[in-house]
Motif scaffolding. Structure first.
Motif, PDB file in Angstrom:
ATOM      1  N   VAL A 117       0.771  -1.152  -0.059  1.00 11.53           N
ATOM      2  CA  VAL A 117      -0.031   0.093  -0.241  1.00 11.53           C
ATOM      3  C   VAL A 117       0.879   1.312  -0.006  1.00 11.53           C
ATOM      4  CG1 VAL A 117      -1.714   1.567   1.492  1.00 11.53           C
ATOM      5  CG2 VAL A 117      -1.837  -1.399   1.232  1.00 11.53           C
ATOM      6  N   GLN A 118       0.754   2.341  -0.989  1.00 16.36           N
ATOM      7  CA  GLN A 118       1.431   3.382  -1.093  1.00 16.36           C
ATOM      8  C   GLN A 118       0.569   4.481  -1.130  1.00 16.36           C
ATOM      9  OE1 GLN A 118       3.888   2.755  -4.420  1.00 16.36           O
ATOM     10  NE2 GLN A 118       5.179   1.372  -3.245  1.00 16.36           N
ATOM     11  N   LEU A 119       1.025   5.561  -0.741  1.00 15.90           N
ATOM     12  CA  LEU A 119       0.407   7.076  -1.178  1.00 15.90           C
ATOM     13  C   LEU A 119       0.657   7.823  -2.352  1.00 15.90           C
ATOM     14  CD1 LEU A 119       1.583   8.761   2.322  1.00 15.90           C
ATOM     15  CD2 LEU A 119      -0.601   7.690   1.812  1.00 15.90           C
ATOM     16  N   GLY A 120      -0.361   8.182  -2.844  1.00 18.84           N
ATOM     17  CA  GLY A 120      -0.387   8.743  -4.295  1.00 18.84           C
ATOM     18  C   GLY A 120      -1.379   9.817  -4.081  1.00 18.84           C
ATOM     19  N   VAL A 121      -1.364  10.499  -5.516  1.00 22.68           N
ATOM     20  CA  VAL A 121      -2.169  11.794  -5.929  1.00 22.68           C
ATOM     21  C   VAL A 121      -3.409  10.965  -6.700  1.00 22.68           C
ATOM     22  CG1 VAL A 121      -2.677  13.914  -6.831  1.00 22.68           C
ATOM     23  CG2 VAL A 121      -0.466  13.320  -5.651  1.00 22.68           C
ATOM     24  N   PRO A 122      -4.548  11.045  -5.882  1.00 19.78           N
ATOM     25  CA  PRO A 122      -5.665  10.697  -6.806  1.00 19.78           C
ATOM     26  C   PRO A 122      -5.811  11.272  -8.119  1.00 19.78           C
ATOM     27  CG  PRO A 122      -6.245  10.963  -4.625  1.00 19.78           C
ATOM     28  CD  PRO A 122      -4.862  11.572  -4.861  1.00 19.78           C
ATOM     29  N   GLU A 123      -5.874  10.725  -9.151  1.00 24.25           N
ATOM     30  CA  GLU A 123      -6.235  11.281 -10.553  1.00 24.25           C
ATOM     31  C   GLU A 123      -7.205  10.543 -11.049  1.00 24.25           C
ATOM     32  OE1 GLU A 123      -2.566  11.564 -12.685  1.00 24.25           O
ATOM     33  OE2 GLU A 123      -1.625  12.729 -11.357  1.00 24.25           O
ATOM     34  N   LYS A 124      -8.134  11.271 -12.019  1.00 24.14           N
ATOM     35  CA  LYS A 124      -9.070  10.657 -12.508  1.00 24.14           C
ATOM     36  C   LYS A 124      -9.477  11.552 -14.170  1.00 24.14           C
ATOM     37  CE  LYS A 124     -13.969   8.847 -12.391  1.00 24.14           C
ATOM     38  NZ  LYS A 124     -15.158   8.932 -11.206  1.00 24.14           N
ATOM     39  N   SER A 125      -9.820  10.777 -14.881  1.00 24.42           N
ATOM     40  CA  SER A 125     -10.436  11.195 -16.254  1.00 24.42           C
ATOM     41  C   SER A 125     -11.981  11.168 -16.177  1.00 24.42           C
ATOM     42  CB  SER A 125      -9.795  10.548 -17.487  1.00 24.42           C
ATOM     43  OG  SER A 125      -8.402  10.901 -17.552  1.00 24.42           O
ATOM     44  N   VAL A 126     -12.349  12.187 -16.152  1.00 27.35           N
ATOM     45  CA  VAL A 126     -13.940  12.186 -16.127  1.00 27.35           C
ATOM     46  C   VAL A 126     -14.336  12.864 -17.528  1.00 27.35           C
ATOM     47  CG1 VAL A 126     -16.046  13.587 -15.106  1.00 27.35           C
ATOM     48  CG2 VAL A 126     -13.754  13.219 -13.904  1.00 27.35           C
ATOM     49  N   ARG A 127     -15.406  11.782 -18.265  1.00 24.91           N
ATOM     50  CA  ARG A 127     -15.898  12.255 -19.429  1.00 24.91           C
ATOM     51  C   ARG A 127     -17.175  12.608 -19.506  1.00 24.91           C
ATOM     52  NH1 ARG A 127     -12.686   9.754 -23.163  1.00 24.91           N
ATOM     53  NH2 ARG A 127     -11.044   8.203 -22.603  1.00 24.91           N
ATOM     54  N   LEU A 128     -17.165  13.705 -20.134  1.00 24.34           N
ATOM     55  CA  LEU A 128     -18.630  14.606 -20.000  1.00 24.34           C
ATOM     56  C   LEU A 128     -18.987  14.780 -21.438  1.00 24.34           C
ATOM     57  CD1 LEU A 128     -17.130  17.452 -17.644  1.00 24.34           C
ATOM     58  CD2 LEU A 128     -18.532  15.238 -16.902  1.00 24.34           C
ATOM     59  N   GLN A 129     -20.313  15.093 -21.508  1.00 22.58           N
ATOM     60  CA  GLN A 129     -20.961  15.381 -22.912  1.00 22.58           C
ATOM     61  C   GLN A 129     -21.798  16.588 -22.677  1.00 22.58           C
ATOM     62  OE1 GLN A 129     -23.308  11.834 -23.614  1.00 22.58           O
ATOM     63  NE2 GLN A 129     -21.750  10.930 -25.112  1.00 22.58           N
ATOM     64  N   GLY A 130     -21.896  17.270 -23.867  1.00 26.00           N
ATOM     65  CA  GLY A 130     -22.752  18.633 -23.720  1.00 26.00           C
ATOM     66  C   GLY A 130     -22.867  19.188 -25.003  1.00 26.00           C
ATOM     67  N   LYS A 131     -23.081  20.489 -25.015  1.00 26.90           N
ATOM     68  CA  LYS A 131     -23.276  21.255 -25.976  1.00 26.90           C
ATOM     69  C   LYS A 131     -22.606  22.540 -26.211  1.00 26.90           C
ATOM     70  CE  LYS A 131     -27.839  19.912 -27.442  1.00 26.90           C
ATOM     71  NZ  LYS A 131     -29.522  20.501 -27.538  1.00 26.90           N
ATOM     72  N   ILE A 132     -22.532  23.453 -27.276  1.00 26.92           N
ATOM     73  CA  ILE A 132     -21.854  24.372 -27.570  1.00 26.92           C
ATOM     74  C   ILE A 132     -22.985  25.574 -27.326  1.00 26.92           C
ATOM     75  CG2 ILE A 132     -20.488  26.380 -28.888  1.00 26.92           C
ATOM     76  CD1 ILE A 132     -18.956  23.792 -30.041  1.00 26.92           C
ATOM     77  N   HIS A 133     -22.747  26.763 -26.474  1.00 26.72           N
ATOM     78  CA  HIS A 133     -23.755  27.519 -26.338  1.00 26.72           C
ATOM     79  C   HIS A 133     -23.215  28.852 -26.653  1.00 26.72           C
ATOM     80  CE1 HIS A 133     -27.366  25.397 -24.502  1.00 26.72           C
ATOM     81  NE2 HIS A 133     -26.004  24.519 -24.413  1.00 26.72           N
ATOM     82  N   ALA A 134     -23.948  30.119 -27.122  1.00 26.24           N
ATOM     83  CA  ALA A 134     -23.465  31.278 -27.089  1.00 26.24           C
ATOM     84  C   ALA A 134     -23.105  32.022 -25.773  1.00 26.24           C
ATOM     85  CB  ALA A 134     -24.524  32.226 -27.970  1.00 26.24           C
ATOM     86  N   ASP A 135     -21.923  32.795 -25.835  1.00 28.55           N
ATOM     87  CA  ASP A 135     -21.777  33.464 -24.398  1.00 28.55           C
ATOM     88  C   ASP A 135     -22.890  34.557 -23.737  1.00 28.55           C
ATOM     89  OD1 ASP A 135     -20.660  35.024 -22.196  1.00 28.55           O
ATOM     90  OD2 ASP A 135     -18.590  34.731 -23.295  1.00 28.55           O
ATOM     91  N   GLU A 136     -23.578  34.325 -23.061  1.00 28.97           N
ATOM     92  CA  GLU A 136     -24.604  34.993 -22.742  1.00 28.97           C
ATOM     93  C   GLU A 136     -24.286  36.545 -22.399  1.00 28.97           C
ATOM     94  OE1 GLU A 136     -26.594  33.172 -19.327  1.00 28.97           O
ATOM     95  OE2 GLU A 136     -27.177  31.472 -20.342  1.00 28.97           O
ATOM     96  N   ARG A 137     -22.992  36.728 -22.072  1.00 28.99           N
ATOM     97  CA  ARG A 137     -22.483  37.934 -21.934  1.00 28.99           C
ATOM     98  C   ARG A 137     -22.420  38.800 -22.981  1.00 28.99           C
ATOM     99  NH1 ARG A 137     -17.656  36.013 -18.462  1.00 28.99           N
ATOM    100  NH2 ARG A 137     -17.524  34.782 -20.281  1.00 28.99           N
ATOM    101  N   ASN A 138     -22.462  38.200 -24.174  1.00 24.43           N
ATOM    102  CA  ASN A 138     -22.327  38.693 -25.383  1.00 24.43           C
ATOM    103  C   ASN A 138     -23.406  38.754 -26.677  1.00 24.43           C
ATOM    104  OD1 ASN A 138     -19.522  39.181 -24.824  1.00 24.43           O
ATOM    105  ND2 ASN A 138     -19.007  37.286 -25.798  1.00 24.43           N
ATOM    106  N   ILE A 139     -24.427  38.956 -25.752  1.00 26.06           N
ATOM    107  CA  ILE A 139     -25.748  38.719 -26.397  1.00 26.06           C
ATOM    108  C   ILE A 139     -26.597  40.190 -26.105  1.00 26.06           C
ATOM    109  CG2 ILE A 139     -28.039  38.004 -26.478  1.00 26.06           C
ATOM    110  CD1 ILE A 139     -27.014  35.188 -25.756  1.00 26.06           C
ATOM    111  N   SER A 140     -26.833  40.892 -27.501  1.00 26.20           N
ATOM    112  CA  SER A 140     -27.313  42.254 -27.263  1.00 26.20           C
ATOM    113  C   SER A 140     -28.686  42.101 -27.848  1.00 26.20           C
ATOM    114  CB  SER A 140     -26.442  43.338 -28.013  1.00 26.20           C
ATOM    115  OG  SER A 140     -26.974  44.364 -27.751  1.00 26.20           O
TER     116      SER A 140
END
Length: 601
Positions: A117-140
């Protein structure tokens, strides 16, 4: 008499041979008897020779001890590898009474592998899904600051690109003309009544006139009849609400302009993923519309709320889009490579080292300085999952040695000899005469009433059954959040089944089944603990089986499968579209445990 003697003389060789054989047989039997009674002569007696010692190994199944064979193989019930049933319990004053000792040959046969048993830094690759949206701050959103008539239109279609300050439309407004005349009249009182002048000027500014336009009015000395509506930003016109000749009122929407040079990547993160995602984490993502091209961005926002319907939180990253290749509403697949605790090390152990019942996590710790492999049962508290590892919060120390392969076989041997084990933490001998399968009623033997039903109803039930298979797969992954989502989806599909297609007894039978199906799906959808979800799933499958047998399925072959260890050893059933066993009650821990009880065609 004389004749007999003459015959003997004639065959004296035969007589002598018979006498010699008789003497030898007597010596053999008498010698054997003597050795049995008086073994002190130095020769081991027959009874002292144990034929069973030549091959003492009996092979059994750890989950079904009633299975016993004289050679290795697989359990006929759960298809697990059989293990040798030998006395492996430790003895002596200097060892723990719960220590399980394995011979070198048994450890090699079980393919036992260990690691420190050894100490280590926990690492993980989290896979996510989503969509592209317009930046709400740049909507006039441009609205009419004053009423009037659209005289000219410089934007003819949505999607047109415009620059900041560019003309979008020209408007004629009687009210604006009146306000300009008030300003021109107030100019003559500029020195004597400056407040009146400033009020008239401020009114025009509130109507979105610029200082340059106001100065031009003052210079000309007469009101301007037409005013241009200018774009406040550079971007793309995404909405056009007016046409030439339209009369608009104050507050009417005119145009929407969006700057697409920077976009948001909105990703869905499940509850179990959130501990691994933090601000400024790098996100690598791909777009389905442009395969082979990789993009990078940084996490700039994590939603503080979980969506009650989808059970996900939004994770936002910002990406530059100067070449306009990325479009809003494009689907993306993202990966976040994250460390849960950069400043501190944690104890990490591989998943293969853990036996997990859902309530307890168990490992086997190897005892140091033993001539033969010896292990102790140890319960541990697990932290977050880190890829193929788990963080251990309590129960293990650095530099302890644990088994990482063949763990289940160690536990099986421990269970068989009455030591603490995963399924029996308090120890005690297991019963070899009891069949776990008898604890649950074999529903395949139940007599079900078959109804003549409308074909439409049968197709609707079949569609529901096909969606149900996704719920089973979610249970196999042991992902509670995914089970919640699938149960909610299945609950909505259940409401689409038209009970009006059934008549008489069939209608009443479905009503009874429907109550159970609905209530158990709600339990699964609302429960957060995977064990509670699985308990409700066991009851749900009983009601579903009754419905399938009563009403039938349309052109589908269903395999009704059974695990004797599920539901607290009471046994539980489930449906599958394949004969291959994938146990939804234990997942990876005992994926192949079970058997097909009935095939429904």
């Amino acid at each position: 008499m004389k004749k007999i003697i003459n015959n003997i003389k004639g065959n004296y060789k035969l007589v002598i041979a018979v006498l010699v054989i008789g003497v030898l047989l007597g010596l053999v039997f008498s010698g054997s008897s003597d050795k049995t009674v008086t073994p002190a002569n130095g020769i081991e007696g027959h009874e002292g020779h144990n034929h069973e010692s030549e091959d003492p190994t009996t092979w059994t199944c750890s989950m079904h001890p009633q299975i016993k064979q004289d050679k290795p193989g697989k359990c006929p019930i759960c298809a697990m590898d059989l293990i040798p049933l030998t006395s492996m319990q430790s003895s002596g004053d200097d060892v723990d009474p719960n220590e399980i000792v394995m011979t070198e040959s048994a450890a090699k046969l079980a393919d036992i592998q260990t690691m420190m048993v050894q100490l280590g830094v926990p690492e993980k690759s989290v896979r996510l899904q989503g969509k592209i949206h317009a930046d709400e701050r740049n909507i006039s959103e441009l609205t009419a600051r004053f009423g009037g008539r659209i005289e000219k239109l410089f934007v003819n279609f949505t999607g047109q690109t415009v620059r900041k300050g560019e003309k979008l439309a020209t408007i004629y407004s009687p009210n604006l003309v009146t306000a300009q005349r008030e300003l021109l009249e107030a100019i003559s009182f500029k020195s004597s009544r400056p407040s009146l002048y400033q009020a008239s000027k401020g009114k025009l500014k509130l109507w979105d006139l610029t200082d340059g336009q106001i100065e031009e009015i003052e210079k000309k000395g007469e009101p301007m009849l037409y005013f241009d509506i200018l774009s406040p930003i550079s971007g793309t016109v995404t909405m056009r609400h007016v046409a030439i000749g339209d009369y608009v009122k104050e507050g009417t929407k005119l145009f929407e302009v969006v700057d697409l040079s920077k976009l948001w990547v909105m990703l869905d993160a499940y509850e179990s993923d959130l501990p691994w995602i933090k601000m400024n984490d790098k996100v690598e993502f791909t777009v389905q519309a442009m395969p082979g091209k990789n993009y990078e961005a940084k996490v700039t926002y994590i939603d503080p709320f979980i969506n009650g319907s989808t059970r996900v939180a939004k994770v936002r990253a910002e990406v530059s889009n100067k070449n306009q290749q990325l479009k809003p509403e494009m689907f993306v697949n993202g990966v976040v490579n994250s460390k849960i605790a950069e400043a501190s090390n944690k104890i990490l152990i591989p998943k293969s080292a853990i036996l997990w019942t859902g309530k307890r996590a168990v490992v086997y710790v190897k005892i140091p300085n033993r001539e033969t492999p010896s292990f102790l049962y140890r319960e541990v508290v697990l932290g977050p999952e880190a890829g193929s590892f788990f963080v251990v919060s309590e129960g293990l120390q650095e530099h302890e040695e644990i088994a990482v392969n063949g763990v289940f076989k160690i536990d099986a041997a421990s269970q068989l000899i009455g030591l603490p084990s995963m399924m029996n933490p308090d120890g005690g001998k297991v019963s070899t005469g009891h069949n776990h399968g008898d604890m649950a009623v074999d529903q395949s033997q139940h007599k079900m009433e078959n109804f003549e039903v409308d074909k439409k109803f049968q197709k609707q039930l079949t569609s529901f059954y096909n969606d149900y298979l996704s719920l089973t797969k979610a249970f196999v992954t042991s992902n509670s959040s995914k089970v919640n989502a699938e149960a909610e989806s299945l609950l909505s599909k259940l409401s689409l089944i038209d009970m009006g297609l059934l008549k008489g007894d069939a209608h009443m039978a479905w009503m009874n089944d429907l109550k159970v199906l609905e209530s158990k799906l709600k339990e699964i959808a609302e429960a957060e603990d995977i064990n509670k979800q699985r308990a409700a799933f066991a009851s749900f499958n009983q009601a579903l089986y009754k419905s399938v047998k009563s009403f039938g399925l349309d052109k589908v072959t269903a395999y009704y499968q059974f695990c004797p260890m599920a539901n607290d050893d009471k046994g539980a059933y489930w449906f599958s579209n394949s004969e291959e066993i994938q146990n939804p009650y234990f997942g990876e821990m005992m994926l192949g445990c079970g058997e097909v009880k009935e095939t429904i065609k």
